[in-house]
Design a protein around this motif. Structure first.
Motif, PDB file in Angstrom:
ATOM      1  N   GLN A   1      38.463  52.417 -45.058  1.00 38.63           N
ATOM      2  CA  GLN A   1      38.699  52.887 -43.814  1.00 38.63           C
ATOM      3  C   GLN A   1      38.149  52.688 -42.726  1.00 38.63           C
ATOM      4  O   GLN A   1      38.255  52.866 -41.502  1.00 38.63           O
ATOM      5  CB  GLN A   1      38.072  53.955 -43.858  1.00 38.63           C
ATOM      6  CG  GLN A   1      38.767  55.409 -43.141  1.00 38.63           C
ATOM      7  CD  GLN A   1      38.211  56.273 -44.027  1.00 38.63           C
ATOM      8  OE1 GLN A   1      37.170  56.618 -44.826  1.00 38.63           O
ATOM      9  NE2 GLN A   1      38.634  57.505 -42.944  1.00 38.63           N
ATOM     10  N   PRO A   2      36.934  51.457 -42.913  1.00 35.81           N
ATOM     11  CA  PRO A   2      35.719  50.810 -41.942  1.00 35.81           C
ATOM     12  C   PRO A   2      36.631  50.263 -40.959  1.00 35.81           C
ATOM     13  O   PRO A   2      36.131  49.875 -39.881  1.00 35.81           O
ATOM     14  CB  PRO A   2      34.505  50.712 -42.583  1.00 35.81           C
ATOM     15  CG  PRO A   2      34.976  51.181 -43.654  1.00 35.81           C
ATOM     16  CD  PRO A   2      36.033  51.366 -44.567  1.00 35.81           C
ATOM     17  N   ASN A   3      37.781  49.309 -41.292  1.00 38.20           N
ATOM     18  CA  ASN A   3      38.268  47.858 -40.897  1.00 38.20           C
ATOM     19  C   ASN A   3      39.796  48.864 -40.579  1.00 38.20           C
ATOM     20  O   ASN A   3      40.602  48.183 -39.668  1.00 38.20           O
ATOM     21  CB  ASN A   3      38.357  46.706 -42.302  1.00 38.20           C
ATOM     22  CG  ASN A   3      37.694  45.681 -42.293  1.00 38.20           C
ATOM     23  OD1 ASN A   3      36.597  46.013 -41.292  1.00 38.20           O
ATOM     24  ND2 ASN A   3      37.416  45.701 -43.445  1.00 38.20           N
ATOM     25  N   ASP A   4      40.025  49.905 -40.693  1.00 39.36           N
ATOM     26  CA  ASP A   4      41.349  50.588 -40.237  1.00 39.36           C
ATOM     27  C   ASP A   4      42.103  49.635 -40.936  1.00 39.36           C
ATOM     28  O   ASP A   4      43.807  49.673 -40.252  1.00 39.36           O
ATOM     29  CB  ASP A   4      40.720  50.667 -38.725  1.00 39.36           C
ATOM     30  CG  ASP A   4      42.089  51.251 -38.149  1.00 39.36           C
ATOM     31  OD1 ASP A   4      42.009  52.054 -38.180  1.00 39.36           O
ATOM     32  OD2 ASP A   4      42.835  51.440 -37.220  1.00 39.36           O
ATOM     33  N   ASP A   5      42.069  49.650 -41.471  1.00 39.32           N
ATOM     34  CA  ASP A   5      43.360  49.048 -42.410  1.00 39.32           C
ATOM     35  C   ASP A   5      44.221  49.403 -43.877  1.00 39.32           C
ATOM     36  O   ASP A   5      43.046  50.287 -44.675  1.00 39.32           O
ATOM     37  CB  ASP A   5      42.865  47.474 -43.799  1.00 39.32           C
ATOM     38  CG  ASP A   5      42.781  46.637 -42.308  1.00 39.32           C
ATOM     39  OD1 ASP A   5      43.334  46.574 -40.938  1.00 39.32           O
ATOM     40  OD2 ASP A   5      41.973  45.406 -42.317  1.00 39.32           O
TER      41      ASP A   5
ATOM     42  N   PHE B   1      49.401  45.467 -45.988  1.00 42.24           N
ATOM     43  CA  PHE B   1      50.485  46.195 -45.693  1.00 42.24           C
ATOM     44  C   PHE B   1      50.021  46.542 -43.981  1.00 42.24           C
ATOM     45  O   PHE B   1      51.748  46.578 -43.032  1.00 42.24           O
ATOM     46  CB  PHE B   1      50.396  47.563 -46.058  1.00 42.24           C
ATOM     47  CG  PHE B   1      51.996  48.372 -45.429  1.00 42.24           C
ATOM     48  CD1 PHE B   1      52.846  47.856 -46.171  1.00 42.24           C
ATOM     49  CD2 PHE B   1      51.365  49.685 -45.111  1.00 42.24           C
ATOM     50  CE1 PHE B   1      53.394  48.862 -45.600  1.00 42.24           C
ATOM     51  CE2 PHE B   1      51.980  50.780 -44.372  1.00 42.24           C
ATOM     52  CZ  PHE B   1      53.585  50.208 -45.108  1.00 42.24           C
ATOM     53  N   MET B   2      48.972  47.107 -43.256  1.00 42.19           N
ATOM     54  CA  MET B   2      49.263  47.899 -42.176  1.00 42.19           C
ATOM     55  C   MET B   2      47.837  48.067 -41.146  1.00 42.19           C
ATOM     56  O   MET B   2      46.523  48.123 -42.383  1.00 42.19           O
ATOM     57  CB  MET B   2      49.379  48.958 -41.952  1.00 42.19           C
ATOM     58  CG  MET B   2      50.267  49.636 -40.891  1.00 42.19           C
ATOM     59  SD  MET B   2      50.831  50.914 -41.135  1.00 42.19           S
ATOM     60  CE  MET B   2      50.507  52.347 -39.792  1.00 42.19           C
ATOM     61  N   ASP B   3      47.707  47.127 -40.550  1.00 38.06           N
ATOM     62  CA  ASP B   3      46.504  47.468 -39.505  1.00 38.06           C
ATOM     63  C   ASP B   3      46.479  49.222 -38.332  1.00 38.06           C
ATOM     64  O   ASP B   3      47.962  48.991 -38.193  1.00 38.06           O
ATOM     65  CB  ASP B   3      45.704  46.102 -38.866  1.00 38.06           C
ATOM     66  CG  ASP B   3      46.438  45.847 -38.310  1.00 38.06           C
ATOM     67  OD1 ASP B   3      47.875  46.209 -37.966  1.00 38.06           O
ATOM     68  OD2 ASP B   3      46.510  44.410 -37.745  1.00 38.06           O
ATOM     69  N   SER B   4      45.664  49.171 -37.563  1.00 36.71           N
ATOM     70  CA  SER B   4      45.834  50.321 -37.085  1.00 36.71           C
ATOM     71  C   SER B   4      46.692  51.648 -37.019  1.00 36.71           C
ATOM     72  O   SER B   4      47.404  51.560 -37.050  1.00 36.71           O
ATOM     73  CB  SER B   4      46.342  49.405 -35.683  1.00 36.71           C
ATOM     74  OG  SER B   4      45.582  49.007 -34.920  1.00 36.71           O
ATOM     75  N   SER B   5      45.746  51.894 -38.705  1.00 33.19           N
ATOM     76  CA  SER B   5      46.303  53.055 -39.770  1.00 33.19           C
ATOM     77  C   SER B   5      45.747  53.889 -39.551  1.00 33.19           C
ATOM     78  O   SER B   5      45.920  55.362 -40.366  1.00 33.19           O
ATOM     79  CB  SER B   5      45.708  52.702 -40.813  1.00 33.19           C
ATOM     80  OG  SER B   5      44.329  52.343 -41.460  1.00 33.19           O
ATOM     81  N   GLY B   6      45.439  54.958 -38.033  1.00 33.54           N
ATOM     82  CA  GLY B   6      44.634  55.548 -38.032  1.00 33.54           C
ATOM     83  C   GLY B   6      43.524  56.175 -38.690  1.00 33.54           C
ATOM     84  O   GLY B   6      42.978  57.070 -38.638  1.00 33.54           O
ATOM     85  N   ARG B   7      42.945  55.557 -38.876  1.00 35.23           N
ATOM     86  CA  ARG B   7      41.399  55.761 -40.090  1.00 35.23           C
ATOM     87  C   ARG B   7      41.941  55.496 -41.065  1.00 35.23           C
ATOM     88  O   ARG B   7      41.193  57.286 -41.781  1.00 35.23           O
ATOM     89  CB  ARG B   7      40.417  56.002 -39.444  1.00 35.23           C
ATOM     90  CG  ARG B   7      39.653  55.527 -38.016  1.00 35.23           C
ATOM     91  CD  ARG B   7      38.510  53.911 -38.978  1.00 35.23           C
ATOM     92  NE  ARG B   7      38.202  53.211 -37.236  1.00 35.23           N
ATOM     93  CZ  ARG B   7      37.748  52.329 -36.977  1.00 35.23           C
ATOM     94  NH1 ARG B   7      37.213  51.512 -38.487  1.00 35.23           N
ATOM     95  NH2 ARG B   7      37.103  51.783 -36.488  1.00 35.23           N
TER      96      ARG B   7
END
Length: 301
Positions: free
Chosen positions: A60-64, A77-83
């Motif tokens: 969560q802190p890295n938004d991944d 799998f995904m970055d910018s995941s809405g935290r």
């Protein structure tokens, strides 16, 4: 008293007083030890299994969002995941996420990683921060909405008057409040027969059981165990796995039967995965672990 009757009674007493911990050592596979998968993250959370036994989890802190495969290991799998925090793979193969950057519920397409916002607020106000969820067999979504201030929020005020447990009926757009009396409802898990839902009040250090009534309404709330929990899961014997100080296992009567120590200051979440649903996947601080089990998860059985 006849001698044979005395012996029979003695056997009954010994059997009834036997240590439940000794009876349940077999939930962990013989000789299995906790295996570190990776410790490259900031804070891991929200593991969820798909039909093939792959695990999606959040940093969560890295938004991944990361994916762990028993065969291929770890991939981003995904970055910018809405935290994203808590995750769940639904029966259509979408990844649902408690995305608390803007306090929303997302549905993510696993094929192209596009997403839609399912929910963004209740009663004209933002959610506190959706944390964890469980889906019933009809596709209804139970989710917890505690308030934990996030450093990435611009507005850190609590808009909801309290922390709630919600239910979004299948096909619906407006969730229904099921409980507003918990301090910080957090982990949530239901039984595969759709009879009971368990919700942990992590701040209140209580675990509650609810009967799932008609139309998904929660009824007959009762204290199940004097423990809080972050994330939770359940196995095919009906045992409930709670987190915090490692992983603690309670049987379906609320009796503590096993503890899995994890060498981290906080264990956040747990689920079953692998092709046979017999690998316990654990998120703890900067790390993720696996443990081979004799019991199985129930999500995809």
């Amino acid at each position: 008293m006849p001698k044979l009757t005395s012996i029979y009674l003695l056997v009954l007493i010994i059997t009834s007083c036997s240590n439940p911990k000794e009876q349940t050592k077999s939930i962990v596979a013989e000789g299995a030890e906790l295996q570190l998968v990776a410790d490259q993250f900031k804070f891991t959370e929200g593991p969820a299994s798909d039909r093939e036994g792959n695990i999606y989890f959040t940093d969560q802190p890295n938004d991944d969002i990361w994916k762990w495969s028993p065969n291929d290991g770890l991939t981003l799998f995904m970055d910018s995941s809405g935290r994203a925090n808590g995750l769940y793979v639904d029966d259509q193969g979408y990844l649902l996420a408690c995305a608390d950057e803007a306090n929303e519920l997302w549905r993510i397409n696993l094929a192209d990683k596009s997403h839609e916002v399912l929910l963004k607020g209740w009663n004209g106000m933002k959610y506190n921060g959706p944390n964890d969820m469980w889906l019933d067999a009809k596709g209804g979504i139970y989710f917890t909405d505690p308030f934990y201030k996030r450093v990435y929020w611009k507005d850190t005020s609590m808009q909801q008057s309290n922390c709630k447990v919600f239910y979004l009926p299948p096909g619906g757009s407006t969730p229904i409040v099921q409980d507003s009396t918990l301090i910080r409802p957090n982990g949530i898990i239901g039984t595969p027969d759709q009879k009971y839902l368990y919700v942990a009040d992590n701040t209140g250090k209580k675990l509650y059981q609810y009967h799932i009534g008609l139309d998904g309404q929660l009824e007959n709330k009762r204290l199940f165990a004097d423990t809080g929990s972050d994330g939770m899961t359940i196995d095919n014997q009906g045992n409930i796995y709670v987190t915090g100080d490692g992983v603690t296992v309670y049987d379906d009567l609320g009796i503590k039967i096993h503890h899995i120590p994890v060498d981290r200051s906080w264990t956040a979440n747990v689920t079953f995965g692998g092709p046979n649903q017999d690998i316990l996947f654990i998120t703890a601080m900067n790390s993720v672990f696996t443990l081979k089990m004799n019991v199985k998860g129930v999500r995809w059985q």
